[in-house]
Scaffold this motif. Structure first.
Motif, PDB file in Angstrom:
ATOM      1  N   ASP A  51      15.150  41.580   1.161  1.00  0.00           N
ATOM      2  CA  ASP A  51      15.437  42.782   1.965  1.00  0.00           C
ATOM      3  C   ASP A  51      14.817  44.025   1.318  1.00  0.00           C
ATOM      4  OD1 ASP A  51      16.925  41.198   3.677  1.00  0.00           O
ATOM      5  OD2 ASP A  51      18.851  41.726   2.783  1.00  0.00           O
ATOM      6  N   PHE A  52      14.967  44.112   0.017  1.00  0.00           N
ATOM      7  CA  PHE A  52      14.421  45.243  -0.736  1.00  0.00           C
ATOM      8  C   PHE A  52      12.906  45.331  -0.558  1.00  0.00           C
ATOM      9  CE2 PHE A  52      12.342  46.355  -4.816  1.00  0.00           C
ATOM     10  CZ  PHE A  52      12.688  47.689  -4.901  1.00  0.00           C
ATOM     11  N   LEU A  53      12.223  44.197  -0.722  1.00  0.00           N
ATOM     12  CA  LEU A  53      10.756  44.196  -0.576  1.00  0.00           C
ATOM     13  C   LEU A  53      10.340  44.581   0.834  1.00  0.00           C
ATOM     14  CD1 LEU A  53       9.494  41.023  -2.489  1.00  0.00           C
ATOM     15  CD2 LEU A  53       9.208  43.421  -3.126  1.00  0.00           C
ATOM     16  N   ARG A  54      11.061  44.061   1.832  1.00  0.00           N
ATOM     17  CA  ARG A  54      10.705  44.367   3.217  1.00  0.00           C
ATOM     18  C   ARG A  54      10.837  45.865   3.500  1.00  0.00           C
ATOM     19  NH1 ARG A  54      13.719  40.824   5.669  1.00  0.00           N
ATOM     20  NH2 ARG A  54      15.410  42.274   5.993  1.00  0.00           N
TER      21      ARG A  54
ATOM     22  N   ALA B  39       4.303  35.854 -12.222  1.00  0.00           N
ATOM     23  CA  ALA B  39       2.839  35.785 -12.137  1.00  0.00           C
ATOM     24  C   ALA B  39       2.247  36.930 -11.317  1.00  0.00           C
ATOM     25  CB  ALA B  39       2.432  34.440 -11.527  1.00  0.00           C
ATOM     26  N   ALA B  40       3.075  37.635 -10.549  1.00  0.00           N
ATOM     27  CA  ALA B  40       2.546  38.666  -9.638  1.00  0.00           C
ATOM     28  C   ALA B  40       2.014  39.859 -10.416  1.00  0.00           C
ATOM     29  CB  ALA B  40       3.634  39.113  -8.670  1.00  0.00           C
ATOM     30  N   THR B  41       0.824  40.317 -10.051  1.00  0.00           N
ATOM     31  CA  THR B  41       0.223  41.453 -10.748  1.00  0.00           C
ATOM     32  C   THR B  41      -0.289  42.517  -9.784  1.00  0.00           C
ATOM     33  OG1 THR B  41      -1.894  40.308 -10.768  1.00  0.00           O
ATOM     34  CG2 THR B  41      -0.521  40.066 -12.722  1.00  0.00           C
ATOM     35  N   SER B  42      -0.086  42.329  -8.484  1.00  0.00           N
ATOM     36  CA  SER B  42      -0.634  43.290  -7.517  1.00  0.00           C
ATOM     37  C   SER B  42       0.237  43.333  -6.269  1.00  0.00           C
ATOM     38  CB  SER B  42      -2.049  42.873  -7.113  1.00  0.00           C
ATOM     39  OG  SER B  42      -1.979  41.712  -6.300  1.00  0.00           O
ATOM     40  N   ALA B  43       0.072  44.416  -5.497  1.00  0.00           N
ATOM     41  CA  ALA B  43       0.861  44.580  -4.278  1.00  0.00           C
ATOM     42  C   ALA B  43       0.658  43.429  -3.288  1.00  0.00           C
ATOM     43  CB  ALA B  43       0.540  45.922  -3.625  1.00  0.00           C
ATOM     44  N   PRO B  44      -0.577  42.971  -3.040  1.00  0.00           N
ATOM     45  CA  PRO B  44      -0.710  41.859  -2.099  1.00  0.00           C
ATOM     46  C   PRO B  44       0.103  40.632  -2.518  1.00  0.00           C
ATOM     47  CG  PRO B  44      -2.860  42.846  -2.509  1.00  0.00           C
ATOM     48  CD  PRO B  44      -1.895  43.497  -3.474  1.00  0.00           C
ATOM     49  N   GLN B  45       0.181  40.378  -3.810  1.00  0.00           N
ATOM     50  CA  GLN B  45       0.995  39.245  -4.270  1.00  0.00           C
ATOM     51  C   GLN B  45       2.475  39.504  -4.028  1.00  0.00           C
ATOM     52  OE1 GLN B  45      -0.848  39.292  -8.224  1.00  0.00           O
ATOM     53  NE2 GLN B  45      -1.294  37.137  -7.972  1.00  0.00           N
ATOM     54  N   LEU B  46       2.852  40.766  -4.109  1.00  0.00           N
ATOM     55  CA  LEU B  46       4.236  41.148  -3.824  1.00  0.00           C
ATOM     56  C   LEU B  46       4.574  40.837  -2.358  1.00  0.00           C
ATOM     57  CD1 LEU B  46       6.062  42.472  -5.887  1.00  0.00           C
ATOM     58  CD2 LEU B  46       5.493  44.687  -4.945  1.00  0.00           C
ATOM     59  N   TRP B  47       3.667  41.200  -1.469  1.00  0.00           N
ATOM     60  CA  TRP B  47       3.922  40.953  -0.039  1.00  0.00           C
ATOM     61  C   TRP B  47       3.892  39.457   0.263  1.00  0.00           C
ATOM     62  CZ3 TRP B  47       5.702  45.192  -0.711  1.00  0.00           C
ATOM     63  CH2 TRP B  47       5.033  46.392  -0.833  1.00  0.00           C
ATOM     64  N   GLU B  48       3.075  38.703  -0.481  1.00  0.00           N
ATOM     65  CA  GLU B  48       3.074  37.237  -0.310  1.00  0.00           C
ATOM     66  C   GLU B  48       4.437  36.663  -0.687  1.00  0.00           C
ATOM     67  OE1 GLU B  48      -0.037  35.136  -2.460  1.00  0.00           O
ATOM     68  OE2 GLU B  48      -1.539  36.410  -1.491  1.00  0.00           O
ATOM     69  N   ILE B  49       4.998  37.204  -1.755  1.00  0.00           N
ATOM     70  CA  ILE B  49       6.316  36.728  -2.188  1.00  0.00           C
ATOM     71  C   ILE B  49       7.369  37.089  -1.140  1.00  0.00           C
ATOM     72  CG2 ILE B  49       8.147  37.066  -3.900  1.00  0.00           C
ATOM     73  CD1 ILE B  49       5.917  37.297  -6.027  1.00  0.00           C
ATOM     74  N   GLU B  50       7.256  38.265  -0.564  1.00  0.00           N
ATOM     75  CA  GLU B  50       8.199  38.653   0.487  1.00  0.00           C
ATOM     76  C   GLU B  50       8.102  37.674   1.665  1.00  0.00           C
ATOM     77  OE1 GLU B  50       7.364  42.189   2.775  1.00  0.00           O
ATOM     78  OE2 GLU B  50       8.814  41.328   4.160  1.00  0.00           O
ATOM     79  N   ASP B  51       6.870  37.375   2.085  1.00  0.00           N
ATOM     80  CA  ASP B  51       6.678  36.419   3.191  1.00  0.00           C
ATOM     81  C   ASP B  51       7.263  35.052   2.819  1.00  0.00           C
ATOM     82  OD1 ASP B  51       5.349  38.395   4.576  1.00  0.00           O
ATOM     83  OD2 ASP B  51       3.339  37.689   4.030  1.00  0.00           O
ATOM     84  N   PHE B  52       6.984  34.632   1.605  1.00  0.00           N
ATOM     85  CA  PHE B  52       7.477  33.341   1.119  1.00  0.00           C
ATOM     86  C   PHE B  52       9.000  33.288   1.177  1.00  0.00           C
ATOM     87  CE2 PHE B  52       9.200  31.223  -2.727  1.00  0.00           C
ATOM     88  CZ  PHE B  52       8.874  29.922  -2.442  1.00  0.00           C
TER      89      PHE B  52
END
Lengths: 106, 106
Positions: A51-54, B39-52
């Protein structure tokens, strides 16, 4: 503000400052996220992080609006929130700086 | 399967096995999430984790359906995916175990 004229040099300064603020905010978010991830020990905490990330993603998408009609307000907000320092805006016309400062103080 | 009769003892066994599978799957998800977060080092990886996380949450919500009309299929799937071992179902009627094994082999 819609009719404000941005010179080529001013557009470049604004773009650089805008991108630097975005990088700074995303780096802070990544660090905050990692702290939360490290601390999570249960599924409910996992869903809280989702939720936080979204919310963060949506807020950042909305906030970083580079349209010239929005830029005074956007740069003012970034200044207010500390993602931007005023020296990064050096080179903008005094009319724009005054409006950005006013927007920052709102 | 809708008309299948679950005794009180069988309901208890099914519930315990179901809850244990859910706990196991959530613990595995938490560990997987922590690996990704580390392992996340960038915003796109952050959004991938959110989607996941969003997908995993939705899948788990859908999968763990304890209605008795769904339970044979659900327990079969949990068996197939390894979240459940057959010995955790000991005590269920042979008719149900046979159907669960068949569902697991689908």
């Amino acid at each position: 503000m819609q009719s404000m004229n941005w010179s080529h040099a001013e557009k470049k300064i604004a773009r650089t400052a805008f991108d630097a603020a975005l990088d700074k905010e995303l780096a802070a978010l990544l660090a905050d996220f990692k702290r939360r991830a490290l601390a999570a020990t249960s599924a409910p905490q996992l869903w809280e992080i989702e939720d936080f990330l979204r919310e963060q993603r949506r807020d950042i998408d909305r906030k970083y609006d580079f349209r010239y009609s929005q830029l005074i307000m956007v740069l003012g907000r970034l200044l207010r929130e500390g993602w931007l320092h005023e020296q990064q805006l050096a080179g903008l016309g005094e009319d724009k700086l005054a409006l950005i400062r006013r927007a920052a103080s709102l």
